[in-house]
Design an enzyme around this catalytic site. Structure first.
Site, PDB file in Angstrom:
ATOM      1  N   ASN A 125      25.166   3.905  -9.407  1.00  0.00           N
ATOM      2  CA  ASN A 125      26.157   2.820  -9.383  1.00  0.00           C
ATOM      3  C   ASN A 125      27.573   3.325  -9.677  1.00  0.00           C
ATOM      4  O   ASN A 125      28.479   2.542  -9.908  1.00  0.00           O
ATOM      5  CB  ASN A 125      25.761   1.712 -10.366  1.00  0.00           C
ATOM      6  CG  ASN A 125      25.775   2.193 -11.826  1.00  0.00           C
ATOM      7  OD1 ASN A 125      26.156   3.336 -12.113  1.00  0.00           O
ATOM      8  ND2 ASN A 125      25.370   1.328 -12.742  1.00  0.00           N
ATOM      9  N   GLU A 160      29.720   1.834 -17.387  1.00  0.00           N
ATOM     10  CA  GLU A 160      29.106   1.099 -16.290  1.00  0.00           C
ATOM     11  C   GLU A 160      30.165   0.362 -15.468  1.00  0.00           C
ATOM     12  O   GLU A 160      31.275   0.127 -15.954  1.00  0.00           O
ATOM     13  CB  GLU A 160      28.102   0.091 -16.860  1.00  0.00           C
ATOM     14  CG  GLU A 160      26.906   0.729 -17.586  1.00  0.00           C
ATOM     15  CD  GLU A 160      25.819   1.223 -16.646  1.00  0.00           C
ATOM     16  OE1 GLU A 160      26.152   1.842 -15.597  1.00  0.00           O
ATOM     17  OE2 GLU A 160      24.635   1.016 -16.948  1.00  0.00           O
ATOM     18  N   ASP A 179      27.167  10.637 -24.402  1.00  0.00           N
ATOM     19  CA  ASP A 179      26.570   9.344 -24.727  1.00  0.00           C
ATOM     20  C   ASP A 179      25.214   9.478 -25.406  1.00  0.00           C
ATOM     21  O   ASP A 179      24.642  10.565 -25.481  1.00  0.00           O
ATOM     22  CB  ASP A 179      26.447   8.486 -23.448  1.00  0.00           C
ATOM     23  CG  ASP A 179      25.848   9.254 -22.263  1.00  0.00           C
ATOM     24  OD1 ASP A 179      25.276  10.339 -22.470  1.00  0.00           O
ATOM     25  OD2 ASP A 179      25.951   8.750 -21.132  1.00  0.00           O
ATOM     26  N   HIS A 181      28.507   5.154 -12.335  1.00  0.00           N
ATOM     27  CA  HIS A 181      28.894   5.320 -13.744  1.00  0.00           C
ATOM     28  C   HIS A 181      29.077   6.794 -14.095  1.00  0.00           C
ATOM     29  O   HIS A 181      28.482   7.684 -13.482  1.00  0.00           O
ATOM     30  CB  HIS A 181      27.918   4.608 -14.693  1.00  0.00           C
ATOM     31  CG  HIS A 181      26.579   5.250 -14.866  1.00  0.00           C
ATOM     32  ND1 HIS A 181      25.462   4.539 -15.256  1.00  0.00           N
ATOM     33  CD2 HIS A 181      26.142   6.545 -14.737  1.00  0.00           C
ATOM     34  CE1 HIS A 181      24.430   5.361 -15.356  1.00  0.00           C
ATOM     35  NE2 HIS A 181      24.811   6.578 -15.044  1.00  0.00           N
TER      36      HIS A 181
HETATM   37  P1  PGA Z   1      20.774  11.860 -13.297  1.00  0.00           P
HETATM   38  O1  PGA Z   1      21.695  10.776 -14.015  1.00  0.00           O
HETATM   39  O2  PGA Z   1      21.475  13.173 -13.507  1.00  0.00           O
HETATM   40  O3  PGA Z   1      19.476  11.801 -14.009  1.00  0.00           O
HETATM   41  O4  PGA Z   1      20.726  11.469 -11.868  1.00  0.00           O
HETATM   42  C1  PGA Z   1      23.076  10.843 -13.802  1.00  0.00           C
HETATM   43  C2  PGA Z   1      23.770   9.691 -14.513  1.00  0.00           C
HETATM   44  O5  PGA Z   1      23.190   8.609 -14.601  1.00  0.00           O
HETATM   45  O6  PGA Z   1      24.903   9.897 -14.967  1.00  0.00           O
END
Ligand code: PGA
Length: 242
Positions: free
Chosen positions: A137, A144, A68, A139
């Site tokens: 959450n 999302e 992404d 994702h």
């Molecule tokens: P993080 O993010 O590795 O910074 O915890 C993970 C994500 O949001 O996929």
């Protein structure tokens, strides 16, 4: 099948993840890696850099596709995911940067860019291993929580929870982009192997919902229950609700 492995520390889990990627790279003439940004994969990328520096692993024939990118940030912006990948990983390896792909967040036609990204992944034959972090959450990539799973690469409005989680990287919450372009579930689920990493107590509920809950687009990572070859690497905090 979900192969869940719990480690004493994120560092040990990261080493195990790097070993799995090494296996893929050594096992193919032209390995295709699906890569992720975020804090989570950083120690694993450092372990891969160490393997390269030790002379035991080359990335000369490796091609990569990232999950992404933020809409509106170009690759020179220090919070763009292209910049992250270059500085955290690619600049430290013998990989040809032309073989590294991150969706573009600055094109004039995002829909066309999204379609071209899926076509490029397909033309490469799909990914041999897809690295995933997970949002608080649930994702994966920037897929999302939603009413449906979306198959193709697409533009997404980031949720308040994600904007909050990412504010730490920007001068203020207002500067966090509101949209992203993300690989959809089609490309993620067609990876030959999935490597899901989660560390820390903030991920414990999402990991429990992903592994033990219903398959539900409101917990996007739960779709991985349908994938035949998933390895989940957790530290004890992320595994604490299992
Ligand atoms: P993080 O993010 O590795 O910074 O915890 C993970 C994500 O949001 O996929």
């Amino acid at each position: 099948m979900m192969d869940v492995r719990i480690f004493k520390s994120a560092q040990e889990a990261a080493q195990a993840g790097a070993n799995l990627i090494e296996e893929v790279v050594l096992g193919k003439d032209q390995p295709i890696l699906g890569l992720a940004t975020g804090s989570t994969p950083i120690p694993m990328y450092q372990a891969l850099i160490q393997k390269y520096e030790a002379g035991t692993l080359s990335f000369k024939n490796v091609r990569t596709f990232n999950l992404d990118e933020y809409i509106g940030l170009d690759g020179a912006h220090d919070q763009s995911y292209r910049y992250f990948m270059n500085t955290q990983l690619f600049d430290h390896l013998d990989i040809d940067h032309a073989n590294t792909h991150v969706p573009s967040g600055i094109g004039a036609d995002h829909a066309a860019d999204a379609k071209a990204y899926d076509e490029a992944i397909e033309a490469a034959g799909g990914t041999d291993i897809q690295v995933l972090g997970i949002g608080n959450n649930g994702h994966i990539g920037f897929n999302e929580p939603a009413e449906v799973f979306i198959k193709g690469t697409h533009i997404v409005d980031l949720t308040d929870s994600t904007i909050d989680a990412n504010t730490r990287f920007f001068a203020s919450r207002d500067e966090v982009p509101r949209q992203a372009i993300t690989m959809g579930m089609g490309a993620i689920m067609s990876a030959r192997k999935v490597l899901l990493l989660a560390f820390g107590p903030a991920k414990a509920q999402a990991i429990r919902d992903t592994l033990c809950g219903d398959i539900d687009p409101r917990v996007p990572a739960s779709i991985l229950q349908l994938h035949p070859n998933v390895v989940v690497l957790l530290d004890e905090d992320a595994a604490s609700l299992l």
